[in-house]
Design an enzyme around this catalytic site. Structure first.
Site, PDB file in Angstrom:
ATOM      1  N   GLU A   1     -11.255   0.509  -3.770  1.00 50.72           N
ATOM      2  CA  GLU A   1     -10.662   0.940  -2.503  1.00 50.72           C
ATOM      3  C   GLU A   1      -9.402   1.721  -2.823  1.00 50.72           C
ATOM      4  OE1 GLU A   1      -9.691  -2.551  -0.199  1.00 50.72           O
ATOM      5  OE2 GLU A   1      -8.611  -3.485  -1.820  1.00 50.72           O
TER       6      GLU A   1
ATOM      7  N   ASP B   1       0.820  -1.217   0.000  1.00 51.31           N
ATOM      8  CA  ASP B   1       0.000   0.000   0.000  1.00 51.31           C
ATOM      9  C   ASP B   1       0.859   1.274   0.000  1.00 51.31           C
ATOM     10  OD1 ASP B   1      -2.160  -1.775   0.346  1.00 51.31           O
ATOM     11  OD2 ASP B   1      -2.026  -1.626   2.521  1.00 51.31           O
TER      12      ASP B   1
HETATM   13  O1  FUB Z   1      -3.316  -3.635   3.089  1.00 51.79           O
HETATM   14  C1  FUB Z   1      -4.631  -3.969   3.468  1.00 51.79           C
HETATM   15  C2  FUB Z   1      -5.575  -3.609   2.383  1.00 51.79           C
HETATM   16  O2  FUB Z   1      -5.272  -4.326   1.203  1.00 51.79           O
HETATM   17  C3  FUB Z   1      -5.489  -2.167   1.958  1.00 51.79           C
HETATM   18  O3  FUB Z   1      -6.044  -1.307   2.870  1.00 51.79           O
HETATM   19  C4  FUB Z   1      -6.149  -2.268   0.641  1.00 51.79           C
HETATM   20  O4  FUB Z   1      -6.013  -1.152  -0.154  1.00 51.79           O
HETATM   21  C5  FUB Z   1      -5.473  -3.498   0.093  1.00 51.79           C
HETATM   22  O5  FUB Z   1      -4.229  -3.219  -0.468  1.00 51.79           O
END
Ligand code: FUB
Length: 447
Positions: A207, A31
């Protein structure tokens, strides 16, 4: 603070660099939000770990955040832990939910935004966004006592517009949300709005928003499960920070090897745009332990983004005097060349290049030989039958060296004198001459 110290053994210019994907090799990182602060690039990733608790054995597990910095995108300083679940008053200290963060500078302070599970909620439930504040981009960061009211969700991203107004975005109930931040950067200034004109709500998970402005246009970029498989990276463009945005296309395709998530950020640094993203390079069998990569990115004249094809070679120029990891190759011959872990039980030891057919080769681009002072080459290799490597600049170019690797069951370093000393930045070709099989860890040039 741990510094990855890199000194050239043949005295090339101080700006000589090396870079390969993934960029951090001693821990998992995911991320990635990259920011340019004080003339350097700061990287604020999540920190995946194998789970110490049963509930998260097959899921994301993160207890803290590190930050890293670099002034050439290739040599990274790990500034250590900046925020952790056990030192943040509002976070459930056993939830291991410190997911994708961001950091932004405003009015002399650095604001680090991060999601986590609120105290007294079940693991993985009740996630909100909090903020920690520092005077420097590497901390020390002081977490606020409470999360930001009204921010239920994950993956915060912040943006300060040209007029000084700050915004925060996150993935929450109802979709991708955005809101103004108050001047104190600690509270929402009004109710969040659902970002409009992204693919309709039921068309795949979205997301990880990342928002930036370029030439007066606002880019809303995000991971998206478009095809019911894994996440690709997509983007929309609008005239206002909170939209509406118009879908424009995709920045990166789904992972070819099935890493389910991707998550990214874009920056311009020293005149070049870069995409930071992640893949599970160091954990191919478990895609919740990921690693950050960087590749170059280009815009079209109309402001649309050219799709980025992921590479292992990554960005930057490799100093010929460093250990050149051929396994982060630019190209492999169709036959007789492959890559494997040196030790599958400990992937942090990295990879090796295997050449086992006559003429098989590996190509590694952009190696800086400076003014041509190199006189020798050293190869760390292992060979069951013995074999000869030929090193060239250019596929059919001049032979730089021929290195006979002795038959051995142990890794050995073999050094020979160069037949020809290359100058400047060159693409290297390392091929197997004749029969045999050679596994190479790295090669390196010296005086
Ligand atoms: O790293 C946990 C989660 O996985 C993140 O918050 C999302 O964006 C995905 O990458």
């Amino acid at each position: 603070m741990k510094k990855i110290i890199l000194t050239s053994i043949i005295g090339f210019a101080a700006s000589a660099m090396f870079a390969q994907n993934p960029i951090i090799r001693d821990q998992f990182t995911a991320d990635p939000t990259a920011r340019v602060f004080e003339g350097k690039v700061y990287l604020y990733p999540s920190h995946d770990i194998p789970s110490p608790i049963e509930q998260l054995k097959e899921w994301f597990c993160m207890a803290d955040y590190h930050t890293f910095s670099s002034d050439n995108l290739t040599e990274w300083t790990d500034h250590g832990v900046i925020v952790s679940q056990d030192k943040t008053p509002w976070v459930n200290s056993e939830s291991y939910t410190m997911w994708a963060p961001d950091c932004i500078y405003r009015n002399g302070k650095y604001y680090f935004y991060f999601p986590a599970s609120v105290k007294d909620t079940l693991v993985g439930r009740g996630m909100m966004v909090g903020v920690a504040v520092a005077d420097k981009p590497y901390g020390p960061f002081i977490p606020q006592p409470e999360p930001i009211k009204g921010t239920y969700g994950i993956d915060p991203c912040t943006f300060v517009d040209k007029d000084g107004q700050a915004y925060i975005y996150w993935a929450g109930f109802g979709g991708m949300l955005g809101a103004k931040l108050k001047d104190n950067m600690l509270e929402l200034d009004g109710d969040p709005v659902v970002i409009q004109e992204l693919p309709a709500g039921d068309k795949g998970l979205k997301e990880g928003p990342f928002v930036f402005e370029r030439n007066g246009k606002y880019y809303f970029t995000f991971p998206w499960v478009k095809n019911n498989t894994t996440e690709l990276l997509a983007y929309a463009i609008g005239d206002n920070p909170l939209g509406p945005f118009e879908m424009k296309g995709e920045i990166m395709d789904e992972s070819p090897t099935g890493c389910w998530t991707n998550h990214h950020s874009l920056i311009e640094y020293k005149g070049q745009w870069y995409l930071f993203y992640h893949h599970n390079d160091l954990s191919p069998k478990f895609d919740k332990n990921r690693s950050v990569r960087i590749d170059s990115l280009w815009f079209n004249p109309d402001g649309t983004i050219q799709k980025v094809i992921p590479t292992l070679r990554g960005v930057g120029i490799t100093d010929a005097g460093k250990e050149i990891q051929l396994d982060r190759y630019s190209h492999l011959s169709d036959k007789g060349a492959s890559i494997d872990f040196i030790d599958p039980a400990n992937t942090f030891k990295g990879w090796k290049t295997i050449l086992n057919q006559p003429g098989a080769y590996v190509q590694y681009n952009a190696v800086d030989f400076g003014s041509g002072k190199a006189k020798t080459v050293k190869v760390k290799a292992i060979s069951a039958d013995g074999g000869k490597l030929v090193i060239r600049t250019g596929h059919d170019g001049k032979v730089v060296a021929e290195v006979s690797i002795p038959k051995s069951t142990q890794w050995k370093e073999t050094a020979v004198s160069l037949k020809h000393a290359p100058t400047g930045v060159q693409n290297l070709y390392v091929s197997l001459a004749g029969n045999g099989s050679v596994e190479t860890d790295w090669i390196s040039f010296g005086n």
